[in-house]
Design a protein around this motif. Structure first.
Motif, mmCIF file in Angstrom:
data_model
loop_
_atom_site.group_PDB
_atom_site.id
_atom_site.type_symbol
_atom_site.label_atom_id
_atom_site.label_comp_id
_atom_site.label_asym_id
_atom_site.label_seq_id
_atom_site.Cartn_x
_atom_site.Cartn_y
_atom_site.Cartn_z
ATOM 1 N N GLY A 60 0.793 -1.223 0.000
ATOM 2 C CA GLY A 60 0.000 0.000 0.000
ATOM 3 C C GLY A 60 0.828 1.278 0.000
ATOM 4 O O GLY A 60 0.300 2.366 -0.223
ATOM 5 N N GLU A 61 2.131 1.141 0.225
ATOM 6 C CA GLU A 61 3.004 2.315 0.211
ATOM 7 C C GLU A 61 3.396 2.709 -1.210
ATOM 8 O O GLU A 61 3.957 3.779 -1.416
ATOM 9 C CB GLU A 61 4.267 2.033 1.029
ATOM 10 C CG GLU A 61 3.974 1.806 2.485
ATOM 11 C CD GLU A 61 5.183 1.307 3.253
ATOM 12 O OE1 GLU A 61 6.329 1.617 2.862
ATOM 13 O OE2 GLU A 61 4.985 0.609 4.258
ATOM 14 N N GLY A 62 3.109 1.835 -2.177
ATOM 15 C CA GLY A 62 3.436 2.145 -3.562
ATOM 16 C C GLY A 62 4.456 1.233 -4.196
ATOM 17 O O GLY A 62 4.868 1.459 -5.342
ATOM 18 N N PHE A 63 4.866 0.185 -3.502
ATOM 19 C CA PHE A 63 5.822 -0.756 -4.078
ATOM 20 C C PHE A 63 5.148 -1.671 -5.087
ATOM 21 O O PHE A 63 3.967 -2.009 -4.943
ATOM 22 C CB PHE A 63 6.460 -1.621 -2.980
ATOM 23 C CG PHE A 63 7.362 -0.853 -2.063
ATOM 24 C CD1 PHE A 63 8.612 -0.444 -2.480
ATOM 25 C CD2 PHE A 63 6.964 -0.540 -0.772
ATOM 26 C CE1 PHE A 63 9.444 0.274 -1.638
ATOM 27 C CE2 PHE A 63 7.791 0.170 0.079
ATOM 28 C CZ PHE A 63 9.037 0.574 -0.363
ATOM 29 N N ASP A 64 5.908 -2.068 -6.104
ATOM 30 C CA ASP A 64 5.422 -3.056 -7.069
ATOM 31 C C ASP A 64 5.758 -4.470 -6.608
ATOM 32 O O ASP A 64 5.100 -5.441 -7.002
ATOM 33 C CB ASP A 64 6.065 -2.813 -8.436
ATOM 34 C CG ASP A 64 5.684 -1.448 -9.000
ATOM 35 O OD1 ASP A 64 4.470 -1.156 -9.055
ATOM 36 O OD2 ASP A 64 6.591 -0.678 -9.348
ATOM 37 N N LEU A 65 6.807 -4.586 -5.801
ATOM 38 C CA LEU A 65 7.258 -5.895 -5.327
ATOM 39 C C LEU A 65 7.974 -5.704 -3.988
ATOM 40 O O LEU A 65 8.718 -4.734 -3.812
ATOM 41 C CB LEU A 65 8.240 -6.512 -6.344
ATOM 42 C CG LEU A 65 8.889 -7.833 -5.985
ATOM 43 C CD1 LEU A 65 7.839 -8.943 -5.921
ATOM 44 C CD2 LEU A 65 9.962 -8.178 -7.025
ATOM 45 N N ILE A 66 7.724 -6.621 -3.069
ATOM 46 C CA ILE A 66 8.429 -6.601 -1.777
ATOM 47 C C ILE A 66 9.070 -7.965 -1.585
ATOM 48 O O ILE A 66 8.414 -9.003 -1.721
ATOM 49 C CB ILE A 66 7.463 -6.296 -0.617
ATOM 50 C CG1 ILE A 66 6.847 -4.900 -0.812
ATOM 51 C CG2 ILE A 66 8.181 -6.382 0.720
ATOM 52 C CD1 ILE A 66 5.797 -4.533 0.202
ATOM 53 N N VAL A 67 10.371 -7.948 -1.266
ATOM 54 C CA VAL A 67 11.136 -9.186 -1.137
ATOM 55 C C VAL A 67 11.766 -9.236 0.250
ATOM 56 O O VAL A 67 12.415 -8.267 0.675
ATOM 57 C CB VAL A 67 12.260 -9.251 -2.200
ATOM 58 C CG1 VAL A 67 13.077 -10.507 -2.050
ATOM 59 C CG2 VAL A 67 11.678 -9.124 -3.600
ATOM 60 N N ALA A 68 11.593 -10.359 0.930
ATOM 61 C CA ALA A 68 12.271 -10.579 2.207
ATOM 62 C C ALA A 68 13.653 -11.133 1.896
ATOM 63 O O ALA A 68 13.779 -12.209 1.326
ATOM 64 C CB ALA A 68 11.481 -11.551 3.073
ATOM 65 N N GLY A 69 14.679 -10.381 2.245
ATOM 66 C CA GLY A 69 16.050 -10.821 2.000
ATOM 67 C C GLY A 69 16.473 -11.877 2.994
ATOM 68 O O GLY A 69 15.805 -12.133 3.983
ATOM 69 N N VAL A 70 17.603 -12.493 2.698
ATOM 70 C CA VAL A 70 18.138 -13.513 3.603
ATOM 71 C C VAL A 70 19.443 -13.069 4.201
ATOM 72 O O VAL A 70 20.102 -12.200 3.742
ATOM 73 C CB VAL A 70 18.333 -14.870 2.902
ATOM 74 C CG1 VAL A 70 17.001 -15.501 2.621
ATOM 75 C CG2 VAL A 70 19.140 -14.713 1.618
#
Length: 70
Positions: A60-70
């Motif tokens: 909802g902040e405007g990102f197209d993709l969110i990835v959890a890094g390792v």
């Protein structure tokens, strides 16, 4: 903060792909890594503030993709 990220993302040109990569690690591991940074010290009040204000990114902040890094 979500508010500051939304503001920043809204200023990017159309057509940009907005990707958030975030890393969340165990507090003990984080503290150990901080102790290992020779010559780089973050004052405890600043570290406390960063932890207090951290919020995981959301679509909802405007990102197209969110990835959890390792």
């Amino acid at each position: 903060t979500p508010k500051s990220r939304r503001k920043f993302l809204s200023q990017l040109p159309k057509g940009y792909t907005k990707v958030a990569v975030y890393h969340e690690i165990d507090e003990d591991v984080r503290q150990e890594r901080m102790r290992g940074r020779v010559g780089k010290t973050i004052p405890s009040f600043a570290d406390d503030d960063m932890k207090k204000w951290y919020k995981r990114p959301e679509m909802g902040e405007g990102f197209d993709l969110i990835v959890a890094g390792v």
